[in-house]
Write a protein that holds these residues in place. Structure first.
Motif, PDB file in Angstrom:
ATOM      1  N   HIS A   1     -11.903 -23.416  -5.581  1.00  0.00           N
ATOM      2  CA  HIS A   1     -12.720 -24.334  -6.390  1.00  0.00           C
ATOM      3  C   HIS A   1     -13.607 -23.541  -7.352  1.00  0.00           C
ATOM      4  O   HIS A   1     -13.825 -23.963  -8.496  1.00  0.00           O
ATOM      5  N   ASN A   2     -14.099 -22.393  -6.915  1.00  0.00           N
ATOM      6  CA  ASN A   2     -14.914 -21.567  -7.808  1.00  0.00           C
ATOM      7  C   ASN A   2     -14.063 -20.804  -8.816  1.00  0.00           C
ATOM      8  O   ASN A   2     -14.553 -20.458  -9.895  1.00  0.00           O
TER       9      ASN A   2
ATOM     10  N   HIS B   1     -20.300 -33.823  -0.635  1.00  0.00           N
ATOM     11  CA  HIS B   1     -19.174 -34.725  -0.849  1.00  0.00           C
ATOM     12  C   HIS B   1     -18.015 -34.181  -0.009  1.00  0.00           C
ATOM     13  O   HIS B   1     -17.885 -32.962   0.140  1.00  0.00           O
ATOM     14  N   PRO B   2     -17.171 -35.041   0.563  1.00  0.00           N
ATOM     15  CA  PRO B   2     -16.078 -34.541   1.413  1.00  0.00           C
ATOM     16  C   PRO B   2     -15.202 -33.476   0.739  1.00  0.00           C
ATOM     17  O   PRO B   2     -14.808 -32.495   1.378  1.00  0.00           O
ATOM     18  N   THR B   3     -14.914 -33.651  -0.541  1.00  0.00           N
ATOM     19  CA  THR B   3     -14.103 -32.660  -1.262  1.00  0.00           C
ATOM     20  C   THR B   3     -14.795 -31.307  -1.276  1.00  0.00           C
ATOM     21  O   THR B   3     -14.150 -30.255  -1.088  1.00  0.00           O
ATOM     22  N   GLU B   4     -16.103 -31.306  -1.482  1.00  0.00           N
ATOM     23  CA  GLU B   4     -16.869 -30.056  -1.529  1.00  0.00           C
ATOM     24  C   GLU B   4     -16.947 -29.407  -0.146  1.00  0.00           C
ATOM     25  O   GLU B   4     -16.874 -28.174  -0.024  1.00  0.00           O
ATOM     26  N   ILE B   5     -17.088 -30.221   0.888  1.00  0.00           N
ATOM     27  CA  ILE B   5     -17.143 -29.680   2.251  1.00  0.00           C
ATOM     28  C   ILE B   5     -15.803 -29.043   2.617  1.00  0.00           C
ATOM     29  O   ILE B   5     -15.750 -27.945   3.198  1.00  0.00           O
ATOM     30  N   ASN B   6     -14.710 -29.708   2.277  1.00  0.00           N
ATOM     31  CA  ASN B   6     -13.379 -29.130   2.517  1.00  0.00           C
ATOM     32  C   ASN B   6     -13.227 -27.789   1.818  1.00  0.00           C
ATOM     33  O   ASN B   6     -12.729 -26.815   2.400  1.00  0.00           O
ATOM     34  N   ALA B   7     -13.640 -27.731   0.557  1.00  0.00           N
ATOM     35  CA  ALA B   7     -13.523 -26.496  -0.220  1.00  0.00           C
ATOM     36  C   ALA B   7     -14.345 -25.378   0.414  1.00  0.00           C
ATOM     37  O   ALA B   7     -13.895 -24.223   0.493  1.00  0.00           O
TER      38      ALA B   7
END
Length: 458
Positions: free
Chosen positions: A277-278, A331-337
């Motif tokens: 993601h980064n 956010h769930p997407t951010e936690i997964n990442a």
């Protein structure tokens, strides 16, 4: 409105990350700046140390008399409750009142504006791009939605030819901006109190893309988002589009990659913050940098010098036995990442997450997704939901969320923020993650001190 004729500014909600950068900007410009926030925080204390006056009580008697002047501008955040006493008073007696986003528009309207939008990745992309612009000697000012570790501020002030800002989708704030260059990093559903359906969010982003103006009139879009805009410049970490990154390697927990422009390849660049993601965020910043003709040498130098952003994969403790990382993921997407990145960097380590949900509406809407993402941890300490600007609970609480998290019962529990260290003392872990966007950051120093005392200083 001519902001050059304004001598006084009063910020209602001055402790917010977006509000505080504007307060700093006008304070440095020599204006008289004051403000209110309901809580004293690390950030408000820093503003006070810089010479900005802040009050912390909803009391109209402590508001400066100059707020009634024609030369005063009152700036407010839409998160302020309608029944707030100071807000009612300011609306009655203030001559000039603007939302934060409206003021940002006024500041940038006569300069080249670069606006970074997207549900995820705005702050990382904006911070890195601001750092590249600074290292390359560009004449610009950046308003960042986080504290840059390089500049210890959310404001980078180096001239006014360019303005770099974050385009915030909450409350449709970004529709006040008319940037020359824009970027959309992601369009993942969020702010469900404003956008109950994803198509509402997508429509807002289309409207935002239609506001881009000459000169430049360019928009950069992440290819993975499947969002199409005419004449867009695309970047990717999966496909060979206008700009893309590939050949990712990890050596000693440090990430490297190749960056492709339409004309050349920058080989073996360091990724300042780990995670795919980064890598996307970095690719966005590099694409805009290349478009602005910043050369490879300066880009490479900036990447090596970049120290990151507070609360974005911030490592606060690292010894042979234990690691502690703090992240703003809410956010769930951010936690997964975040969890996927930690797993890649530190394989075979036991991860304990301390998560503070942010907003009842977000927690309710994404309840199943939160449960699934948190289930990727080995153990979980779940804090109460941080209500922020909301007052109703949407039939959701941390107990109902915890029941849905598929971690064995003995490895998951609820804790108050004041009892976290006591709870931690009974846990087995290799890595601690503090996760969330509320006031969970107040745990950073106590957890770090606890680790130093128990496992030794790093």
């Amino acid at each position: 409105m001519n902001i050059n004729k304004i001598d006084f500014l009063y910020f209602l909600g001055i402790g917010g990350i977006g509000m505080s950068s504007l307060a700093r900007y006008f304070h440095i410009m020599g204006k008289t700046v004051s403000g209110h926030d309901k809580n004293e925080t690390f950030l408000t204390k820093k503003l006070e140390s810089e010479g900005i006056s802040i009050n912390y009580h909803d009391n109209v008697k402590i508001i400066p008399e100059w707020i009634k002047s024609n030369k005063c501008l009152i700036v407010y955040t839409p998160a302020i409750p309608k029944d707030y006493k100071q807000w009612i008073f300011l609306k009655k007696y203030g001559k000039n009142i603007k939302k934060r986003s409206q003021l940002l528009s006024l500041i940038t309207e006569n300069s080249i504006c670069i606006a970074i939008g997207g549900t995820h990745g705005k702050t990382t992309t904006c911070s890195l791009l601001g750092h590249i612009l600074y290292v390359s000697g560009k004449n610009f000012t950046a308003f960042i939605g986080g504290i840059s570790e390089n500049y210890k501020s959310n404001l980078i002030l180096n001239g006014n030819k360019f303005f770099l800002v974050e385009a915030d989708e909450f409350d449709r704030s970004f529709l006040h901006l008319s940037p020359n260059i824009a970027c959309i990093t992601s369009i993942d559903q969020d702010h469900v109190d404003v956008y109950p359906k994803k198509e509402f969010l997508e429509k807002a982003y289309i409207n935002f893309s239609n506001r881009i103006k000459k000169p430049y009139k360019k928009i950069f879009i992440c290819e993975e988002e499947s969002f199409t805009v005419k004449n867009a410049i695309y970047y990717s970490v999966k496909k060979k589009v206008h700009y893309y990154a590939d050949n990712v390697t990890i050596k000693n927990n440090k990430w490297y990659f190749d960056f492709h422009t339409p004309k050349k390849i920058f080989k073996y660049l360091p990724l300042p913050i780990p995670g795919i993601h980064n890598l996307k965020n970095t690719t966005a910043a590099l694409a805009i940098s290349d478009y602005l003709n910043i050369n490879e040498k300066k880009i490479r130098k900036a990447l090596y010098l970049f120290k990151g952003i507070e609360r974005r994969y911030s490592i606060h403790y690292k010894s042979e036995k234990k690691i502690y990382i703090d992240d703003y993921a809410h956010h769930p997407t951010e936690i997964n990442a975040l969890i996927n990145t930690v797993r890649k960097c530190f394989p075979n380590k036991t991860i304990l997450g301390i998560f503070q949900p942010h907003l009842f509406s977000r927690t309710k809407f994404f309840e199943e997704s939160f449960a699934k993402s948190l289930g990727n941890l080995d153990s979980l300490i779940l804090l109460d939901i941080y209500q922020a600007r909301e007052y109703k609970n949407f039939d959701i609480n941390s107990i109902t969320l915890l029941k849905k998290v598929k971690i064995i019962q003995k490895n998951k529990e609820i804790s108050s923020i004041s009892k976290v260290l006591e709870t931690l003392d009974k846990k087995c872990f290799d890595i601690i993650l503090t996760i969330g966007a509320g006031n969970i950051d107040t745990l950073i120093i106590p957890i770090k001190e606890w680790l130093c005392k128990k496992y030794g200083k790093t």
